[in-house]
Write an enzyme that holds these catalytic residues in place. Sequence first.
Site, PDB file in Angstrom:
ATOM      1  N   HIS A 193      34.555 -65.229   2.536  1.00 45.86           N
ATOM      2  CA  HIS A 193      35.526 -64.766   3.536  1.00 45.86           C
ATOM      3  C   HIS A 193      36.937 -65.237   3.174  1.00 45.86           C
ATOM      4  O   HIS A 193      37.901 -64.468   3.247  1.00 45.86           O
ATOM      5  CB  HIS A 193      35.165 -65.318   4.916  1.00 45.86           C
ATOM      6  CG  HIS A 193      33.898 -64.763   5.494  1.00 45.86           C
ATOM      7  ND1 HIS A 193      33.615 -63.424   5.510  1.00 45.86           N
ATOM      8  CD2 HIS A 193      32.840 -65.389   6.085  1.00 45.86           C
ATOM      9  CE1 HIS A 193      32.434 -63.230   6.093  1.00 45.86           C
ATOM     10  NE2 HIS A 193      31.945 -64.408   6.446  1.00 45.86           N
ATOM     11  N   HIS A 231      29.250 -69.320   1.534  1.00 46.55           N
ATOM     12  CA  HIS A 231      29.402 -68.153   2.408  1.00 46.55           C
ATOM     13  C   HIS A 231      30.844 -68.045   2.892  1.00 46.55           C
ATOM     14  O   HIS A 231      31.471 -66.971   2.789  1.00 46.55           O
ATOM     15  CB  HIS A 231      28.442 -68.296   3.600  1.00 46.55           C
ATOM     16  CG  HIS A 231      28.599 -67.258   4.660  1.00 46.55           C
ATOM     17  ND1 HIS A 231      27.706 -66.227   4.836  1.00 46.55           N
ATOM     18  CD2 HIS A 231      29.554 -67.089   5.629  1.00 46.55           C
ATOM     19  CE1 HIS A 231      28.089 -65.468   5.836  1.00 46.55           C
ATOM     20  NE2 HIS A 231      29.210 -65.983   6.351  1.00 46.55           N
ATOM     21  N   GLU A 232      31.363 -69.137   3.427  1.00 46.60           N
ATOM     22  CA  GLU A 232      32.729 -69.099   3.969  1.00 46.60           C
ATOM     23  C   GLU A 232      33.767 -68.907   2.871  1.00 46.60           C
ATOM     24  O   GLU A 232      34.843 -68.357   3.120  1.00 46.60           O
ATOM     25  CB  GLU A 232      33.018 -70.382   4.755  1.00 46.60           C
ATOM     26  CG  GLU A 232      32.105 -70.608   5.957  1.00 46.60           C
ATOM     27  CD  GLU A 232      32.108 -69.460   6.950  1.00 46.60           C
ATOM     28  OE1 GLU A 232      33.137 -68.749   7.020  1.00 46.60           O
ATOM     29  OE2 GLU A 232      31.090 -69.265   7.631  1.00 46.60           O
TER      30      GLU A 232
END
Length: 427
Positions: free
Chosen positions: A25, A21-22
């Site tokens: 980003h 997920h990170e």
Amino acid sequence: MLVVVGILIFFLGLLFSIAWHELGHLATAKLFGIKVTQYMVGFGRTIWSKRTGDTEYGVKLIPFGGYIRMIGMFPPKKDEKYGRTASSAPWRAMIEDARQMSAEEITPEDAHRQFYQRSPWKRVIVMMAGPVMNLILAVGIFTAILMGHGIQTPTTTVSTVSECVLPADAKNTAVCPPGATPAPAAAAGFKPGDRIVEFNGKPYGSWDDLQLAIRGTAGAVPVVVERDGHRVTLTANLLRTERPKIGSTSEYEMVGFLGLTPTSHLVKQDFGGVVKTIGGFVSLTAQKVVELPQRVPDLVSAIFGGERHQDSPVGIVGASRLGGEVLASDSIGVDDRIILMFNLLAGVNLSLFVFNMLPVLPLDGGHIAGAVWEGIRRRFAKLVRRPDPGPFDTARLMPLAYAVSLIFIAYSLLVLVADIVNPVTLF
């Protein structure tokens, strides 16, 4: 031992999901020239880190999430005067503290690499990239399972016939208590192996359609079954009784009841079937996320000895425990255990996608909503030939973000306690 191994494997899968997920980003932020100072899995004290270029990569002690740190998340304060009162001062202090923390790492040479300076559509991409990575992982796992292994699909062939009508929340469904009402299917003479061809005068080729027809019917109806190569017409007197809603184990409704279960077999899905099935998963997950506030009484009840339903919310501890339970189960084969563990991991990633898209700070969806609103304001100002209103100041929403964070923390602690004292079980 298998339980411990399963918990560890699933826990590592969850950590990978957080890191994945990170990474979304991180990659998009760097793509758009935003300076990222930290990429961390976990919270609290750092147990390992390594700096590469501008970014410190590391793992922290509390593995209940992760984050990246971008400079300039909030725009600088406009030159305007605020009427400060005793009641408004705490909120103003909270806003300015958040703004100051955001500006601490900005150096003159990095002044052009701030998050708020990027156009709204770029900021939307950066904030959406994390949840979308979870969605990609979930869709990839589900697609591989649905197309490569298949999904258990109920048929119109009878597997078992209930002997009596039991309460919807009955714990022991194998024994009929004295005086129990005979089940309509047993009274009508249904047998395992019967294939239902027609119900109430209409043909049915799928269990889903047949189930809806049964649940919507009461009274005497003719049912045509195929038995040993011959068609037999049976008359079943359906009763209306309380049963769990389709897709739920904790919500009930009054429906028609026949009293049989279908056989199931593995069916590999084509692309259309995969899209339909995953679409159903997304819809159901969104429904469950919306229902989270309604689960609070059930969680409190479960902590103090009440029933913990299978569709009850679980955290990292509860999900990892489910992974251990699956791996240690001897009621299903090894292949099915592995498939079920991957299904659980995909379901967690789907939940992370839906949850993080909620349009409230501090979730990704809150930043997305702020960027979208800024884009709308700027476009409208351009259309009516007004001055550019500038970036939307999300720092003003920090009091709300802190309040939401406290609610999330309280809810997470409630789920954690429930996962420890009364965990969800699958078998």
